[in-house]
Design an enzyme around this catalytic site. Sequence first.
Site, PDB file in Angstrom:
ATOM      1  N   TYR A  62       0.668  -1.182  -0.084  1.00 22.59           N
ATOM      2  CA  TYR A  62      -0.058   0.002   0.030  1.00 22.59           C
ATOM      3  C   TYR A  62       0.826   1.362   0.043  1.00 22.59           C
ATOM      4  O   TYR A  62       1.861   1.273   0.825  1.00 22.59           O
ATOM      5  CB  TYR A  62      -0.816  -0.127   1.364  1.00 22.59           C
ATOM      6  CG  TYR A  62      -2.234  -0.314   0.764  1.00 22.59           C
ATOM      7  CD1 TYR A  62      -2.954   0.975   0.070  1.00 22.59           C
ATOM      8  CD2 TYR A  62      -2.988  -1.175   1.336  1.00 22.59           C
ATOM      9  CE1 TYR A  62      -4.383   0.714  -0.346  1.00 22.59           C
ATOM     10  CE2 TYR A  62      -4.394  -1.356   0.716  1.00 22.59           C
ATOM     11  CZ  TYR A  62      -5.160  -0.341   0.231  1.00 22.59           C
ATOM     12  OH  TYR A  62      -6.392  -0.610  -0.209  1.00 22.59           O
ATOM     13  N   GLU A  64      -0.514   4.624  -0.512  1.00 23.36           N
ATOM     14  CA  GLU A  64      -1.400   6.012  -0.813  1.00 23.36           C
ATOM     15  C   GLU A  64      -0.515   7.227  -0.688  1.00 23.36           C
ATOM     16  O   GLU A  64       0.347   7.313   0.333  1.00 23.36           O
ATOM     17  CB  GLU A  64      -2.667   5.797   0.096  1.00 23.36           C
ATOM     18  CG  GLU A  64      -3.849   4.959  -0.153  1.00 23.36           C
ATOM     19  CD  GLU A  64      -4.848   4.952   0.640  1.00 23.36           C
ATOM     20  OE1 GLU A  64      -4.906   5.605   1.711  1.00 23.36           O
ATOM     21  OE2 GLU A  64      -5.795   4.375   0.380  1.00 23.36           O
ATOM     22  N   ASP A 208      -5.431  13.872 -25.318  1.00 24.70           N
ATOM     23  CA  ASP A 208      -5.627  12.222 -25.052  1.00 24.70           C
ATOM     24  C   ASP A 208      -5.222  11.668 -25.905  1.00 24.70           C
ATOM     25  O   ASP A 208      -5.425  11.239 -27.027  1.00 24.70           O
ATOM     26  CB  ASP A 208      -7.167  11.960 -24.714  1.00 24.70           C
ATOM     27  CG  ASP A 208      -7.348  10.438 -24.452  1.00 24.70           C
ATOM     28  OD1 ASP A 208      -6.277   9.699 -24.249  1.00 24.70           O
ATOM     29  OD2 ASP A 208      -8.544   9.980 -23.888  1.00 24.70           O
ATOM     30  N   THR A 234      -3.196   6.114 -22.140  1.00 21.66           N
ATOM     31  CA  THR A 234      -3.082   4.572 -21.671  1.00 21.66           C
ATOM     32  C   THR A 234      -1.765   4.388 -21.714  1.00 21.66           C
ATOM     33  O   THR A 234      -0.910   4.998 -22.449  1.00 21.66           O
ATOM     34  CB  THR A 234      -3.849   3.750 -22.495  1.00 21.66           C
ATOM     35  OG1 THR A 234      -3.722   3.809 -23.782  1.00 21.66           O
ATOM     36  CG2 THR A 234      -5.439   4.013 -22.242  1.00 21.66           C
ATOM     37  N   LYS A 237      -1.460   0.567 -25.049  1.00 18.27           N
ATOM     38  CA  LYS A 237      -1.647   0.441 -26.460  1.00 18.27           C
ATOM     39  C   LYS A 237      -0.449   0.631 -27.179  1.00 18.27           C
ATOM     40  O   LYS A 237       0.519  -0.297 -27.043  1.00 18.27           O
ATOM     41  CB  LYS A 237      -2.880   1.392 -26.813  1.00 18.27           C
ATOM     42  CG  LYS A 237      -3.989   1.275 -26.006  1.00 18.27           C
ATOM     43  CD  LYS A 237      -5.178   2.414 -26.445  1.00 18.27           C
ATOM     44  CE  LYS A 237      -6.263   2.141 -25.491  1.00 18.27           C
ATOM     45  NZ  LYS A 237      -7.420   3.061 -25.846  1.00 18.27           N
ATOM     46  N   ARG A 243      -1.297  -2.579 -18.673  1.00 13.64           N
ATOM     47  CA  ARG A 243      -2.653  -2.056 -18.749  1.00 13.64           C
ATOM     48  C   ARG A 243      -2.789  -1.009 -17.687  1.00 13.64           C
ATOM     49  O   ARG A 243      -2.959  -1.518 -16.338  1.00 13.64           O
ATOM     50  CB  ARG A 243      -3.646  -3.140 -18.595  1.00 13.64           C
ATOM     51  CG  ARG A 243      -5.203  -2.829 -18.691  1.00 13.64           C
ATOM     52  CD  ARG A 243      -5.953  -4.141 -19.014  1.00 13.64           C
ATOM     53  NE  ARG A 243      -5.443  -4.403 -20.201  1.00 13.64           N
ATOM     54  CZ  ARG A 243      -5.788  -4.167 -21.442  1.00 13.64           C
ATOM     55  NH1 ARG A 243      -6.690  -3.288 -21.671  1.00 13.64           N
ATOM     56  NH2 ARG A 243      -5.158  -4.759 -22.767  1.00 13.64           N
TER      57      ARG A 243
HETATM   58  C1  LIG Z   1      -8.543   3.360 -24.907  1.00 14.25           C
HETATM   59  C2  LIG Z   1      -8.689   4.661 -24.678  1.00 14.25           C
HETATM   60  C3  LIG Z   1      -9.031   5.110 -23.314  1.00 14.25           C
HETATM   61  C4  LIG Z   1      -9.435   4.493 -22.026  1.00 14.25           C
HETATM   62  O1  LIG Z   1      -8.396   3.411 -21.532  1.00 14.25           O
HETATM   63  P1  LIG Z   1      -8.795   2.379 -20.823  1.00 14.25           P
HETATM   64  O2  LIG Z   1      -7.365   1.907 -20.141  1.00 14.25           O
HETATM   65  O3  LIG Z   1      -9.486   1.321 -21.378  1.00 14.25           O
HETATM   66  O4  LIG Z   1      -9.651   3.020 -19.476  1.00 14.25           O
HETATM   67  C5  LIG Z   1      -9.178   6.731 -23.063  1.00 14.25           C
HETATM   68  N1  LIG Z   1      -9.174   7.456 -24.115  1.00 14.25           N
HETATM   69  C6  LIG Z   1      -8.843   7.146 -25.361  1.00 14.25           C
HETATM   70  C7  LIG Z   1      -8.809   7.893 -26.678  1.00 14.25           C
HETATM   71  C8  LIG Z   1      -8.729   5.835 -25.865  1.00 14.25           C
HETATM   72  O5  LIG Z   1      -8.649   5.242 -26.945  1.00 14.25           O
END
Ligand SMILES: *Cc1c(COP(=O)(O)O)cnc(C)c1O
Length: 427
Positions: A62, A64, A208, A234, A237, A243
Amino acid sequence: MSVTTPSYEARSKSLKEFDPEVFDLIQKETERQEYGLEMIPSENFVSEAVLQAMGSTLTNKYAEGQPGKRYYGGCHVVDDVENLASARVCELFGAEFANLQPHSGVQANQAVFEAFLKPGDTFMGLRLDQGGHLSHGSPVNFSGMHYKVVAYGVRESDNLIDPDQVRSLAKEHKPKLIIAGASAYSRQIDWKLFREVADEIGAIFMADIAHYSGLVAGGSYESPIPYADIVTTTTHKTLRGPRSGMVMGKEKHRKAINKAIFPGLQGGPHMHTIAAKAVMAKEALTTDFKTYAAAIVANAKALSEGLVKRGLKIVSGGTDSHLLLVDLRPIGVSGKIGEAVLDKVGITVNKNTVPFDPQPPSICSGVRLGTPAVTTRGMGVAEMSLVADFIFEALTNVENESKLKSVADNVRELSKKFPLYRHRLVR
Ligand SMILES: *Cc1c(COP(=O)(O)O)cnc(C)c1O
């Protein structure tokens, strides 16, 4: 007398010994990944080093709070882990700060809403049915439920984000936050445009880059870091880490973001995942990763050209990134059927709406393809030409079982030439 429940012996059993059921399912999934073609653009294959960090004793801790300011004792080691991970990520992206605690991409986005908006405030994002993400204002997501959404879209003529529409909507609705970024937009996003529009109305600009971050890190997609107040992503990807998610940005926003993530939204950070993000950043800082990022884009372009040559239609005519959207209307196949038939031959994709799609999202008119995972396996433009053939053959023979069988055999043969985790298959 010591209490031994569970005994040391029981706790020290391997997964295979202790829980053959779960072990077996993991083997099955490893096999599925090994012998198919993974073409979902949001998926990738992590390295052994990343897997090891995720499966480590750091999951027990933990922590936090922030490094040096924790709510628990015994954090000196994980402090070093988190500081190392943040420093590497800042070096990789040229960011002024990074918070590596978000559990996923959506949590990273949620932190930005928490930091800068109050419920009911207005923000702008790309329409979900034209490439945006659920967390950019879908009515079934927190972003659409608790905030007022003004959605911009793409032009019908070329399917590119319409800068005039972005500017006029921003001036009309004065959103506090403007989001640029997408899940199904293959072209370079004009980050500078969004910075200018945000400045014209005094809004926060968040980029994003969940999909593009590996390409940005590798220098194959323009970085929003110089333009955006905040960049979320993320890590699993194109960046090819565990993840998870993270937030980067300008120093002046550090406090607000940190506070929004903890104690605002989350409890204990997942230190094993943060360690894996440190490993991810070390990999992404290598010249090999630059080569990888460039190869992802070269492969996506080759795949797009291969499909166009065979008569398929690509949304916006091609790609500048790792993904492409195939419009299946010219061959009379729905996205739903396209996804199912490609699954049958061992090519994993997802159905996707195309801009101005006449079909509902459960059917869709397109499929979304991506090259990050097959590029990790070592495939290049020569293989993309084969893959374009497989995809075309499957999509134009949806009811021809013998044809589909032969495509499936070819897919399996190709995947066998590019071993992935084969040494992990112990059956
Ligand atoms: C995949 C994605 C997310 C979310 O990611 P998670 O890890 O599945 O919560 C957020 N924004 C965009 C543009 C994405 O393609």
